[in-house]
Design an enzyme around this catalytic site. Sequence first.
Site, PDB file in Angstrom:
ATOM      1  N   ASP A   3       0.840  -1.202   0.000  1.00 47.83           N
ATOM      2  CA  ASP A   3       0.000   0.000   0.000  1.00 47.83           C
ATOM      3  C   ASP A   3       0.876   1.255   0.000  1.00 47.83           C
ATOM      4  O   ASP A   3       0.366   2.376  -0.098  1.00 47.83           O
ATOM      5  CB  ASP A   3      -1.002  -0.007   1.161  1.00 47.83           C
ATOM      6  CG  ASP A   3      -0.340   0.000   2.525  1.00 47.83           C
ATOM      7  OD1 ASP A   3       0.896  -0.122   2.604  1.00 47.83           O
ATOM      8  OD2 ASP A   3      -1.086   0.129   3.531  1.00 47.83           O
ATOM      9  N   SER A   4       2.222   1.051   0.042  1.00 47.61           N
ATOM     10  CA  SER A   4       3.152   2.158  -0.214  1.00 47.61           C
ATOM     11  C   SER A   4       2.905   2.741  -1.601  1.00 47.61           C
ATOM     12  O   SER A   4       3.365   3.850  -1.897  1.00 47.61           O
ATOM     13  CB  SER A   4       4.600   1.666  -0.097  1.00 47.61           C
ATOM     14  OG  SER A   4       4.783   0.470  -0.826  1.00 47.61           O
TER      15      SER A   4
ATOM     16  N   ASP B 250      -1.114  -6.216  -0.575  1.00 52.31           N
ATOM     17  CA  ASP B 250      -1.312  -5.531   0.712  1.00 52.31           C
ATOM     18  C   ASP B 250      -2.782  -5.125   0.825  1.00 52.31           C
ATOM     19  O   ASP B 250      -3.323  -4.486  -0.093  1.00 52.31           O
ATOM     20  CB  ASP B 250      -0.444  -4.268   0.707  1.00 52.31           C
ATOM     21  CG  ASP B 250       0.221  -3.993   2.030  1.00 52.31           C
ATOM     22  OD1 ASP B 250      -0.033  -4.723   3.007  1.00 52.31           O
ATOM     23  OD2 ASP B 250       1.023  -3.044   2.076  1.00 52.31           O
TER      24      ASP B 250
ATOM     25  N   LYS C 242      -1.213  -9.395   2.651  1.00 53.21           N
ATOM     26  CA  LYS C 242      -0.559  -8.892   3.864  1.00 53.21           C
ATOM     27  C   LYS C 242      -1.517  -7.949   4.567  1.00 53.21           C
ATOM     28  O   LYS C 242      -2.246  -7.193   3.919  1.00 53.21           O
ATOM     29  CB  LYS C 242       0.737  -8.148   3.509  1.00 53.21           C
ATOM     30  CG  LYS C 242       1.441  -7.548   4.726  1.00 53.21           C
ATOM     31  CD  LYS C 242       2.837  -7.046   4.420  1.00 53.21           C
ATOM     32  CE  LYS C 242       2.890  -5.657   3.852  1.00 53.21           C
ATOM     33  NZ  LYS C 242       2.290  -4.621   4.706  1.00 53.21           N
TER      34      LYS C 242
ATOM     35  N   GLU D 185      -1.821  -5.476   8.401  1.00 53.24           N
ATOM     36  CA  GLU D 185      -1.063  -4.896   9.505  1.00 53.24           C
ATOM     37  C   GLU D 185      -1.754  -5.138  10.836  1.00 53.24           C
ATOM     38  O   GLU D 185      -2.982  -5.102  10.929  1.00 53.24           O
ATOM     39  CB  GLU D 185      -0.916  -3.371   9.294  1.00 53.24           C
ATOM     40  CG  GLU D 185      -0.103  -3.007   8.066  1.00 53.24           C
ATOM     41  CD  GLU D 185       0.114  -1.503   7.919  1.00 53.24           C
ATOM     42  OE1 GLU D 185      -0.264  -0.725   8.827  1.00 53.24           O
ATOM     43  OE2 GLU D 185       0.677  -1.102   6.878  1.00 53.24           O
TER      44      GLU D 185
ATOM     45  N   GLU E 284       8.789  -3.951  10.911  1.00 52.28           N
ATOM     46  CA  GLU E 284       9.216  -2.657  10.353  1.00 52.28           C
ATOM     47  C   GLU E 284       9.657  -1.710  11.466  1.00 52.28           C
ATOM     48  O   GLU E 284       8.912  -1.482  12.437  1.00 52.28           O
ATOM     49  CB  GLU E 284       8.060  -2.028   9.545  1.00 52.28           C
ATOM     50  CG  GLU E 284       8.430  -0.670   8.959  1.00 52.28           C
ATOM     51  CD  GLU E 284       7.511  -0.195   7.841  1.00 52.28           C
ATOM     52  OE1 GLU E 284       6.624  -0.975   7.398  1.00 52.28           O
ATOM     53  OE2 GLU E 284       7.683   0.956   7.399  1.00 52.28           O
TER      54      GLU E 284
HETATM   55  O1  KIV Z   1       3.494  -1.105   1.711  1.00 47.28           O
HETATM   56  C1  KIV Z   1       4.658  -1.525   1.724  1.00 47.28           C
HETATM   57  O2  KIV Z   1       5.446  -1.311   0.795  1.00 47.28           O
HETATM   58  C2  KIV Z   1       5.075  -2.298   2.879  1.00 47.28           C
HETATM   59  C3  KIV Z   1       6.515  -2.686   2.979  1.00 47.28           C
HETATM   60  C4  KIV Z   1       7.373  -1.528   3.189  1.00 47.28           C
HETATM   61  C5  KIV Z   1       6.724  -3.748   3.991  1.00 47.28           C
HETATM   62  O3  KIV Z   1       4.284  -2.599   3.711  1.00 47.28           O
END
Ligand code: KIV
Length: 281
Positions: A62-63, A101, A131, A133, A199
């Site tokens: 989600d970056s 994510d 993924k 959180e 992280e």
């Molecule tokens: O969203 C992302 O890129 C991440 C990584 C930095 C682990 O969660």
Amino acid sequence: MSSSVTSRPTSLYGGQAGRRITVRDIAAAKERGEKWPMVTAYDAMTAKVFDEAGIPVLLVGDSAAMVVYGYDSTLPVSVDDLMPLTAAVVRGSSRAMVVADLPFGSYQSSPQQALETAARFMKEAGAHAVKLEGGRRVLPQVEALVSAGIPVMAHLGLTPQSVNAFGGYRVQGRGQSGDELMADAKDLEYAGAFSVVLECVPADLAERVTASLSIPTIGIGAGPATDAQVLVWQDLMGLTPHPAKFVKKYFDLAGEMDRAVRDFADEVTTGAFPAPEHSYH
Ligand code: KIV
């Protein structure tokens, strides 16, 4: 039936191609002590480069909110924003496991919501895992996904979707909160997560968590002891203007792109481009 049913486990980084990396390959790597790299990807061409380089796991993070869509946090990005990026990364790769994510607000409210969101990423975009959180507060979600057959990568420490609760992007797990992080990690493993991202946590805490779990830890700003390391590709390639302390810049992509686009512009203005070999006759 796919050939992966019968094929042998493979070394994760740069190992045997011809089929996708699976959760079993990842578990086997932890058993034999193999360290491995993970990078983010958001489009087909970049995914192909990383896949052909042997990167075993590509994360459609989600970056993307920040590096693709230009927001100043990960919070605004939606499932509909990430879905086409995930599909592109799946299409661009043939060996890597592609992890989607789950964005902020798409899984927290209930296990049912998490299941519906994850199922969309698997069915519509072709993701191989998801993924999410959080620690004990998302255990019901992790259990629901795992019992539906969806591999789950967990994420602890500085979880960027909670940046407002943390009061900024700061190291997590110092002092007593390290014990809580350790308990979260064990509970996530027990709930069936196949790996956990750590992280921005102290290196000694990441080392203890890594030694205590039988699933791999994937560090980002968590020191050298984790089983794997992940970086956002724009950080490692030198495209991000002000990367975090934990980033190592392996290339000056911003500088190289600046030079190349200026060369192009100069040649357009002087008439040097296009040359005869770039023209149809
Ligand atoms: O969203 C992302 O890129 C991440 C990584 C930095 C682990 O969660």
